[in-house]
Design a protein around this motif. Structure first.
Motif, PDB file in Angstrom:
ATOM      1  N   THR A  22      -7.412   5.392  -0.610  1.00  0.00           N
ATOM      2  CA  THR A  22      -6.962   4.016  -0.829  1.00  0.00           C
ATOM      3  C   THR A  22      -7.412   3.109   0.311  1.00  0.00           C
ATOM      4  OG1 THR A  22      -5.049   4.771  -2.099  1.00  0.00           O
ATOM      5  CG2 THR A  22      -4.926   2.554  -1.167  1.00  0.00           C
TER       6      THR A  22
ATOM      7  N   PRO B  97      -4.927   9.699  -6.598  1.00  0.00           N
ATOM      8  CA  PRO B  97      -4.386   8.345  -6.581  1.00  0.00           C
ATOM      9  C   PRO B  97      -5.121   7.464  -7.567  1.00  0.00           C
ATOM     10  CG  PRO B  97      -5.938   8.583  -4.780  1.00  0.00           C
ATOM     11  CD  PRO B  97      -5.841   9.931  -5.457  1.00  0.00           C
TER      12      PRO B  97
ATOM     13  N   MET C 270      -5.936  -1.285 -10.726  1.00  0.00           N
ATOM     14  CA  MET C 270      -6.011   0.109 -10.314  1.00  0.00           C
ATOM     15  C   MET C 270      -6.491   0.887 -11.530  1.00  0.00           C
ATOM     16  SD  MET C 270      -2.466   0.592  -8.161  1.00  0.00           S
ATOM     17  CE  MET C 270      -1.458   0.102  -9.541  1.00  0.00           C
TER      18      MET C 270
ATOM     19  N   GLU D 207     -11.105   2.411   0.045  1.00  0.00           N
ATOM     20  CA  GLU D 207     -11.416   1.474  -1.038  1.00  0.00           C
ATOM     21  C   GLU D 207     -11.052   0.037  -0.672  1.00  0.00           C
ATOM     22  OE1 GLU D 207     -10.970   4.645  -4.714  1.00  0.00           O
ATOM     23  OE2 GLU D 207      -9.384   3.156  -4.423  1.00  0.00           O
TER      24      GLU D 207
ATOM     25  N   THR E  94       1.519   2.526  -3.460  1.00  0.00           N
ATOM     26  CA  THR E  94       0.402   3.160  -4.171  1.00  0.00           C
ATOM     27  C   THR E  94       0.337   4.657  -3.902  1.00  0.00           C
ATOM     28  OG1 THR E  94      -1.254   2.803  -2.433  1.00  0.00           O
ATOM     29  CG2 THR E  94      -0.941   1.029  -4.044  1.00  0.00           C
ATOM     30  N   ASN E  95       0.938   5.106  -2.816  1.00  0.00           N
ATOM     31  CA  ASN E  95       0.905   6.524  -2.477  1.00  0.00           C
ATOM     32  C   ASN E  95       1.918   7.331  -3.276  1.00  0.00           C
ATOM     33  OD1 ASN E  95       1.298   8.954  -0.236  1.00  0.00           O
ATOM     34  ND2 ASN E  95      -0.744   8.047  -0.267  1.00  0.00           N
TER      35      ASN E  95
ATOM     36  N   ILE F  95       0.828  -1.193   0.000  1.00  0.00           N
ATOM     37  CA  ILE F  95       0.000   0.000   0.000  1.00  0.00           C
ATOM     38  C   ILE F  95       0.872   1.256   0.000  1.00  0.00           C
ATOM     39  CG2 ILE F  95      -1.776   1.280   1.255  1.00  0.00           C
ATOM     40  CD1 ILE F  95      -2.718  -1.358  -0.058  1.00  0.00           C
TER      41      ILE F  95
ATOM     42  N   HIS G  76      -7.288   4.262  -8.350  1.00  0.00           N
ATOM     43  CA  HIS G  76      -8.361   3.686  -7.545  1.00  0.00           C
ATOM     44  C   HIS G  76      -8.425   2.175  -7.725  1.00  0.00           C
ATOM     45  CE1 HIS G  76      -9.976   7.597  -6.444  1.00  0.00           C
ATOM     46  NE2 HIS G  76      -9.627   7.968  -7.669  1.00  0.00           N
ATOM     47  N   PHE G  77      -8.704   1.499  -6.629  1.00  0.00           N
ATOM     48  CA  PHE G  77      -8.819   0.045  -6.672  1.00  0.00           C
ATOM     49  C   PHE G  77     -10.239  -0.353  -7.012  1.00  0.00           C
ATOM     50  CE2 PHE G  77      -5.034   0.651  -4.178  1.00  0.00           C
ATOM     51  CZ  PHE G  77      -4.197  -0.283  -4.743  1.00  0.00           C
TER      52      PHE G  77
END
Length: 136
Positions: free
Chosen positions: A65, A24, A110, A68, A6-7, A3, A26-27
């Motif tokens: 994140t 960001p 994503m 989600e 992802t940032n 995670i 998105h999942f």
């Protein structure tokens, strides 16, 4: 893909570079081809690491994140921590450690909110290579 990673990633489509919606990513929870799968990987806890990475975290993006992925436990505002060893911050730092370093996306997609491009994650590796028609 952790995670934490992802940032720090955004859509690689050139036309999205100037759009605030390219970050960001998105999942998508229920993609038919590739359902989202999470795994837990034990990582040695280091409050100093979490404390030192915290200023580099885009907090609103992390909240999106986390939400989600079903985690609504983070505070709405980025915490201001003066001492990572202070007992009053211990639980928050542990929660951030688990979310950022131990939670891993092993499979899923994503999506860019700007252009809708999907980035696939397989075996914990995100594919950021673009198809030929999107490469400048």
């Amino acid at each position: 893909m952790k995670i934490l990673t992802t940032n720090f990633v955004q859509c690689t489509v050139k036309a999205c570079g100037s759009s605030p919606d390219c970050f960001p990513l998105h999942f998508d929870q229920q993609t038919e081809d590739m359902p989202l799968e999470l795994a837990h990987e034990d990582v040695d806890y280091s409050p100093e690491f979490v404390y030192n990475i915290l200023p580099r975290i885009d907090w609103p993006a992390l909240l999106i994140t986390a939400h989600e992925l079903g985690n609504d436990q983070l505070p709405m505002n980025k915490p201001e921590i003066k001492d990572p060893r202070a007992p009053e911050h211990e639980q928050l730092l542990k929660d951030l450690h688990i979310l950022l370093l131990e939670t891993q996306i092993t499979q899923g997609t994503m999506r860019c909110a700007n252009c809708g491009h999907l980035y696939f994650i397989r075996d914990s590796i995100a594919n950021f290579l673009l198809p030929g028609h999107l490469v400048p």
